[in-house]
Design a protein around this motif. Sequence first.
Motif, PDB file in Angstrom:
ATOM      1  N   ARG A  24       0.866  -1.175   0.000  1.00 34.43           N
ATOM      2  CA  ARG A  24       0.000   0.000   0.000  1.00 34.43           C
ATOM      3  C   ARG A  24       0.906   1.229   0.000  1.00 34.43           C
ATOM      4  N   LYS A  25       0.746   2.154   0.888  1.00 30.76           N
ATOM      5  CA  LYS A  25       1.585   3.350   0.839  1.00 30.76           C
ATOM      6  C   LYS A  25       2.743   3.297   1.840  1.00 30.76           C
ATOM      7  N   ALA A  26       2.859   2.217   2.587  1.00 28.59           N
ATOM      8  CA  ALA A  26       3.910   2.108   3.594  1.00 28.59           C
ATOM      9  C   ALA A  26       5.167   1.454   3.022  1.00 28.59           C
ATOM     10  N   ARG A  27       6.312   1.858   3.565  1.00 27.40           N
ATOM     11  CA  ARG A  27       7.592   1.260   3.182  1.00 27.40           C
ATOM     12  C   ARG A  27       7.987   0.242   4.243  1.00 27.40           C
ATOM     13  N   TYR A  28       8.383  -0.927   3.789  1.00 31.37           N
ATOM     14  CA  TYR A  28       8.794  -2.016   4.664  1.00 31.37           C
ATOM     15  C   TYR A  28      10.163  -2.507   4.236  1.00 31.37           C
ATOM     16  N   ALA A  29      10.800  -3.290   5.115  1.00 33.04           N
ATOM     17  CA  ALA A  29      12.092  -3.875   4.776  1.00 33.04           C
ATOM     18  C   ALA A  29      12.264  -5.211   5.480  1.00 33.04           C
ATOM     19  N   LEU A  30      12.995  -6.089   4.809  1.00 30.05           N
ATOM     20  CA  LEU A  30      13.372  -7.397   5.350  1.00 30.05           C
ATOM     21  C   LEU A  30      14.885  -7.525   5.258  1.00 30.05           C
ATOM     22  N   PRO A  31      15.516  -8.227   6.189  1.00 27.30           N
ATOM     23  CA  PRO A  31      16.959  -8.468   6.051  1.00 27.30           C
ATOM     24  C   PRO A  31      17.236  -9.198   4.735  1.00 27.30           C
ATOM     25  N   ILE A  32      18.210  -8.729   3.989  1.00 30.69           N
ATOM     26  CA  ILE A  32      18.514  -9.286   2.673  1.00 30.69           C
ATOM     27  C   ILE A  32      18.912 -10.756   2.782  1.00 30.69           C
ATOM     28  N   GLU A  33      19.426 -11.171   3.915  1.00 25.76           N
ATOM     29  CA  GLU A  33      19.847 -12.567   4.083  1.00 25.76           C
ATOM     30  C   GLU A  33      18.678 -13.556   3.969  1.00 25.76           C
ATOM     31  N   LEU A  34      17.444 -13.086   4.194  1.00 29.29           N
ATOM     32  CA  LEU A  34      16.272 -13.954   4.072  1.00 29.29           C
ATOM     33  C   LEU A  34      15.768 -14.070   2.641  1.00 29.29           C
ATOM     34  N   VAL A  35      16.127 -13.102   1.808  1.00 31.33           N
ATOM     35  CA  VAL A  35      15.593 -13.020   0.446  1.00 31.33           C
ATOM     36  C   VAL A  35      16.391 -13.921  -0.490  1.00 31.33           C
ATOM     37  N   ARG A  36      15.686 -14.784  -1.206  1.00 28.38           N
ATOM     38  CA  ARG A  36      16.327 -15.671  -2.186  1.00 28.38           C
ATOM     39  C   ARG A  36      16.191 -15.118  -3.594  1.00 28.38           C
ATOM     40  N   GLU A  37      15.036 -14.573  -3.914  1.00 28.21           N
ATOM     41  CA  GLU A  37      14.847 -13.975  -5.229  1.00 28.21           C
ATOM     42  C   GLU A  37      13.558 -13.167  -5.254  1.00 28.21           C
ATOM     43  N   ILE A  38      13.421 -12.391  -6.315  1.00 31.23           N
ATOM     44  CA  ILE A  38      12.219 -11.593  -6.544  1.00 31.23           C
ATOM     45  C   ILE A  38      11.715 -11.989  -7.921  1.00 31.23           C
ATOM     46  N   ILE A  39      10.436 -12.357  -7.983  1.00 32.35           N
ATOM     47  CA  ILE A  39       9.878 -12.794  -9.264  1.00 32.35           C
ATOM     48  C   ILE A  39       8.637 -11.966  -9.593  1.00 32.35           C
ATOM     49  N   GLU A  40       8.278 -11.961 -10.874  1.00 32.58           N
ATOM     50  CA  GLU A  40       7.057 -11.290 -11.292  1.00 32.58           C
ATOM     51  C   GLU A  40       5.849 -12.009 -10.706  1.00 32.58           C
ATOM     52  N   TYR A  41       4.815 -11.222 -10.451  1.00 35.90           N
ATOM     53  CA  TYR A  41       3.562 -11.833 -10.016  1.00 35.90           C
ATOM     54  C   TYR A  41       3.028 -12.614 -11.195  1.00 35.90           C
ATOM     55  N   GLY A  42       2.783 -13.902 -10.988  1.00 38.91           N
ATOM     56  CA  GLY A  42       2.349 -14.724 -12.100  1.00 38.91           C
ATOM     57  C   GLY A  42       1.304 -15.731 -11.693  1.00 38.91           C
ATOM     58  N   GLN A  43       1.333 -16.854 -12.357  1.00 42.23           N
ATOM     59  CA  GLN A  43       0.334 -17.897 -12.169  1.00 42.23           C
ATOM     60  C   GLN A  43       0.388 -18.461 -10.754  1.00 42.23           C
ATOM     61  N   ILE A  44      -0.658 -18.208  -9.990  1.00 39.70           N
ATOM     62  CA  ILE A  44      -0.775 -18.738  -8.638  1.00 39.70           C
ATOM     63  C   ILE A  44      -1.965 -19.679  -8.622  1.00 39.70           C
ATOM     64  N   THR A  45      -1.747 -20.874  -8.108  1.00 37.83           N
ATOM     65  CA  THR A  45      -2.816 -21.852  -7.987  1.00 37.83           C
ATOM     66  C   THR A  45      -3.465 -21.693  -6.624  1.00 37.83           C
ATOM     67  N   THR A  46      -4.760 -21.407  -6.620  1.00 41.78           N
ATOM     68  CA  THR A  46      -5.455 -21.255  -5.344  1.00 41.78           C
ATOM     69  C   THR A  46      -5.654 -22.620  -4.701  1.00 41.78           C
ATOM     70  N   VAL A  47      -5.632 -22.616  -3.392  1.00 45.33           N
ATOM     71  CA  VAL A  47      -5.828 -23.839  -2.620  1.00 45.33           C
ATOM     72  C   VAL A  47      -7.080 -23.620  -1.778  1.00 45.33           C
ATOM     73  N   PRO A  48      -8.052 -24.520  -1.867  1.00 44.05           N
ATOM     74  CA  PRO A  48      -9.305 -24.337  -1.125  1.00 44.05           C
ATOM     75  C   PRO A  48      -9.092 -24.310   0.388  1.00 44.05           C
ATOM     76  N   MET A  49      -9.996 -23.589   1.050  1.00 44.55           N
ATOM     77  CA  MET A  49     -10.080 -23.532   2.506  1.00 44.55           C
ATOM     78  C   MET A  49      -8.839 -22.949   3.175  1.00 44.55           C
ATOM     79  N   MET A  50      -8.209 -21.986   2.528  1.00 44.55           N
ATOM     80  CA  MET A  50      -7.061 -21.285   3.090  1.00 44.55           C
ATOM     81  C   MET A  50      -7.518 -19.932   3.619  1.00 44.55           C
ATOM     82  N   PRO A  51      -6.829 -19.387   4.596  1.00 47.20           N
ATOM     83  CA  PRO A  51      -7.139 -18.028   5.042  1.00 47.20           C
ATOM     84  C   PRO A  51      -7.006 -17.044   3.879  1.00 47.20           C
TER      85      PRO A  51
END
Length: 170
Positions: A24-51
Motif C-alpha cells: 500500500r503506501k507504507a515502506r517495509y524492509a526485510l533483512p537481505i539474508e532472508l531473500v532468495r529472489e524476486i519474481i514477477e507476479y504470475g500464475q498462482i494456484t489457489t488452494v481451497p479452505m485457506m485463510p
Amino acid sequence: MNLPQVINSESTPTNVQHLSFRVRKARYALPIELVREIIEYGQITTVPMMPACIHGVINLRGNVVPVLDLAARLGAELTQPSKRTCIIIIELELNEQQQRIGLVVDAVDAVLDIEAADVETAPTFGAGIRTDFIAGMARDERGFTIMLDVRRVLSLEDILELNRAVARAN
C-alpha cells in the motif's frame, strides 16, 4: 611487513542490508539474508479452505512454494496485481527445515544499508494494537521504513496453514 588486523566490536560494521518494498503506501524492509529472489507476479494456484491472506502456491523450478499476500496479512484488502506487483521469495528455517515462502508486495524499491543508529524500536500504541511484527523503524530523509520481523508476521498458525497448502498442492 603485513600485520594481522585485529577486529573488535568497535570496528565491525553496524549496518545491515535490507530489501525495501512497498505494501500500500507504507515502506517495509526485510533483512537481505532472508531473500532468495524476486519474481514477477504470475500464475498462482489457489488452494481451497485457506485463510484470505494466502493466495495459494506457485511452481518455482519444480518446487511448490506457498504465497502469502502481505497486505492482507497486515490487515489491508487483498492485493490487486499491477505491473509492479511482485513476489519476494524468502527462506526461513522452520522446525529445523528450510522453508521457502512467497510474499506478495506492491513494489520492490531497493537494497538499503541500514545503520543500527538509525533504527528505533516500534512505538507503543496502547492496548489492542499489535506491533510485535515490527523489528524496528529505520529513519531516513524520506521518513520511516518499517523493518518486519517476518517470523512474527508469519505466526505459527500461518506457517501450519502454508505447510497444509503445500501438502494439498502435491
